[in-house]
Design an enzyme around this catalytic site. Sequence first.
Site, PDB file in Angstrom:
ATOM      1  N   GLY A  52       0.794  -1.218   0.000  1.00 45.33           N
ATOM      2  CA  GLY A  52       0.000   0.000   0.000  1.00 45.33           C
ATOM      3  C   GLY A  52       0.825   1.266   0.000  1.00 45.33           C
ATOM      4  O   GLY A  52       1.835   1.395  -0.695  1.00 45.33           O
ATOM      5  N   TYR A 235     -16.819   5.891   9.488  1.00 46.48           N
ATOM      6  CA  TYR A 235     -15.404   6.231   9.436  1.00 46.48           C
ATOM      7  C   TYR A 235     -15.089   7.443  10.323  1.00 46.48           C
ATOM      8  O   TYR A 235     -14.772   7.285  11.490  1.00 46.48           O
ATOM      9  CB  TYR A 235     -14.967   6.479   7.973  1.00 46.48           C
ATOM     10  CG  TYR A 235     -13.545   6.017   7.729  1.00 46.48           C
ATOM     11  CD1 TYR A 235     -13.280   4.801   7.128  1.00 46.48           C
ATOM     12  CD2 TYR A 235     -12.456   6.793   8.139  1.00 46.48           C
ATOM     13  CE1 TYR A 235     -11.984   4.357   6.928  1.00 46.48           C
ATOM     14  CE2 TYR A 235     -11.158   6.365   7.947  1.00 46.48           C
ATOM     15  CZ  TYR A 235     -10.925   5.147   7.337  1.00 46.48           C
ATOM     16  OH  TYR A 235      -9.634   4.717   7.157  1.00 46.48           O
TER      17      TYR A 235
END
Length: 392
Positions: A52, A235
Amino acid sequence: MIIEPRIRGFICTTAHPEGCAMNVHQQVGYVAGKGEIPGLAKRVLVLGCSAGYGLASRIVATFGGGADTVGVSFEKAPSETKTASAGWYNNRAFEAQAAKASRKAVTLDGDAFSDEMKAQTVAAIAEHLGQVDLVIYSMAAPVRTHPKTGETFRSAIKPLGAPVTVKTLNTDKGEVFETELQPATPEETAGTVAVMGGEDWEMWIAALSAAGVLAPGFKTLSYTYIGSELTWPIYWKATLGKAKEDLDRAAAALRTQHGDHAARVVSLKAVVTQASSAIPVVPLYGVVLFKVMKEMGLHEGCIEQIDRMFRTVLPGPEHLDDAGRMRLDDWELSEPVQAEVKRRWAQISTETLPDLADLAGFRSDFLKIFGFGLQGVDYAAEQDPQVVPAVG
């Protein structure tokens, strides 16, 4: 053995050694093709270096900035009959590429939350780099054992205060549906902050500083994601958001200790990761966002995003938001992109998904994390899971 993807829910339990090496090679090629980035840090530590944004940061630092690096990650080694984790292959492929470019690349494997790994890293920096000019904190883990108390904390991805009903996506079946998420307990919220907040980042900088391996004028960056209001119920305004707020606290504390520009949180755009694929709402938001940004010519994966950060944000004067963060999610959160995402969100269903979203691209990106679906790789060929072949 012939290595094929084995997917269970949000996890791929296999990884392809040559595919992972090709993935690293292609990212290196992207950065090298953009040319040298002058004035960057030449000695870099990347915590969470194997995949990532962390892997992308190590690649850009080395092949764009000419840096020598130390990386830390926690990966599974292969056996004669089982593949390693993708990050294990990525690390070795990166080391091979760095050696070809005559750059130092030292990778340590173990629990980065532990005092032992911090001590090993200090020793590696002292031996190979002397000091570091830039420390990148790109850790992603569901569990953390506190190095001082021995207590084990687990993160919980849940809303706060009351149940929340959200749209989400089954990426395997291509089905859009609603699900109700129960709120976190105070203990779950505290655990999430303990795992994903800023305490470990502070502990790393304290350990490096005490050992004298931080160069004068060093900088440290911690990566975060804020996202759109469409994802906020699970989130930013949920347990994850509390952990992200703690990163801001830690950054401010580090600046107080080490200088006004020493530590910054960097907010990045949504990309496909194994972790994000398991968060309700996020995959559905992602497939819509990706299609919109691709149509507008604004889409970036990890390597494109981090390359832009190193080229355009780090060298120049700081442009910060009200919380003191660097913002690389500016394209994602721009008004034209978000207006179109919200328009499609109101219409999204299993039936409209093919027209309004990019599920195929999401699936492709997910498989590439594990080395599958890369051009130039013969997936019908036998592979030794203990060997990372040279590519390029």
